[in-house]
Write a protein that holds these residues in place. Structure first.
Motif, mmCIF file in Angstrom:
data_model
loop_
_atom_site.group_PDB
_atom_site.id
_atom_site.type_symbol
_atom_site.label_atom_id
_atom_site.label_comp_id
_atom_site.label_asym_id
_atom_site.label_seq_id
_atom_site.Cartn_x
_atom_site.Cartn_y
_atom_site.Cartn_z
ATOM 1 N N ARG A 13 0.594 -1.514 -0.352
ATOM 2 C CA ARG A 13 -0.122 -0.317 -0.378
ATOM 3 C C ARG A 13 0.695 1.175 0.052
ATOM 4 O O ARG A 13 0.207 2.205 -0.818
ATOM 5 N N VAL A 17 1.004 4.440 -2.992
ATOM 6 C CA VAL A 17 0.761 5.307 -2.349
ATOM 7 C C VAL A 17 1.761 6.742 -2.926
ATOM 8 O O VAL A 17 1.314 7.858 -3.227
ATOM 9 N N LEU A 105 -2.914 6.858 4.862
ATOM 10 C CA LEU A 105 -2.626 7.264 3.684
ATOM 11 C C LEU A 105 -3.495 7.410 3.003
ATOM 12 O O LEU A 105 -3.516 7.793 1.835
ATOM 13 N N PRO A 110 -3.205 11.451 -4.646
ATOM 14 C CA PRO A 110 -2.155 10.060 -5.683
ATOM 15 C C PRO A 110 -0.738 10.302 -6.174
ATOM 16 O O PRO A 110 -0.591 11.685 -6.018
#
Length: 146
Positions: A13, A17, A105, A110
């Motif tokens: 993750r 990210v 997050l 992005p």
């Protein structure tokens, strides 16, 4: 003791990210102008990796104690109770770190948006001057003195 070389369940993750593998993120965080979100995410990731290591350690110890080949006279209910308490604490910590990291997050844009340079557009004003008036005859000449 640094936890960053240890894997964590959040590594994919973080890569998604922030756009880089975790080792590269730690290198970026060591440089100047590190975004606060990256620093916080890596701190939470380190705590998470440590909590997951504790969960695995207790799980492995319980599996070893419960091995069918092991002598039953070596089993200790007290040790298993203590391991259950430790496992509960480690799982609660892991869940807390995962929740905090997930919340952080979700606030990070992005990587494609962060990589795009900011373009500031300043409005321009264009004006046109009225046509020039014809100059008076004799303008700009000095008057004769008497």
């Amino acid at each position: 003791m640094s936890a960053h070389p240890k894997p964590s369940s959040a590594d994919d993750r973080l890569h998604e990210v922030f756009g880089d593998p975790v080792p590269d993120l730690y290198n970026k965080a060591a440089g100047p102008d590190t975004p606060a979100a990256l620093t916080r995410a890596l701190e939470l990731r380190s705590f998470l990796a440590l909590a997951e290591q504790q969960v695995a350690r207790v799980r492995d110890r319980v599996h070893h104690a419960m091995d069918p080949e092991r002598d039953m006279n070596e089993l200790s209910a007290g040790d298993l109770r203590m391991d259950a308490l430790w496992l509960e604490a480690a799982l609660e910590a892991r869940d807390g770190y995962l929740t905090a990291l997930d919340r952080l997050l979700r606030t990070v844009p992005p990587s494609a948006e962060r990589a795009r340079p900011v373009r500031l557009v300043q409005p321009t004003v264009s004006t046109t001057l009225p046509p020039a008036a014809p100059a008076h005859r004799g303008a700009g000449t000095s008057a004769p003195s008497h």
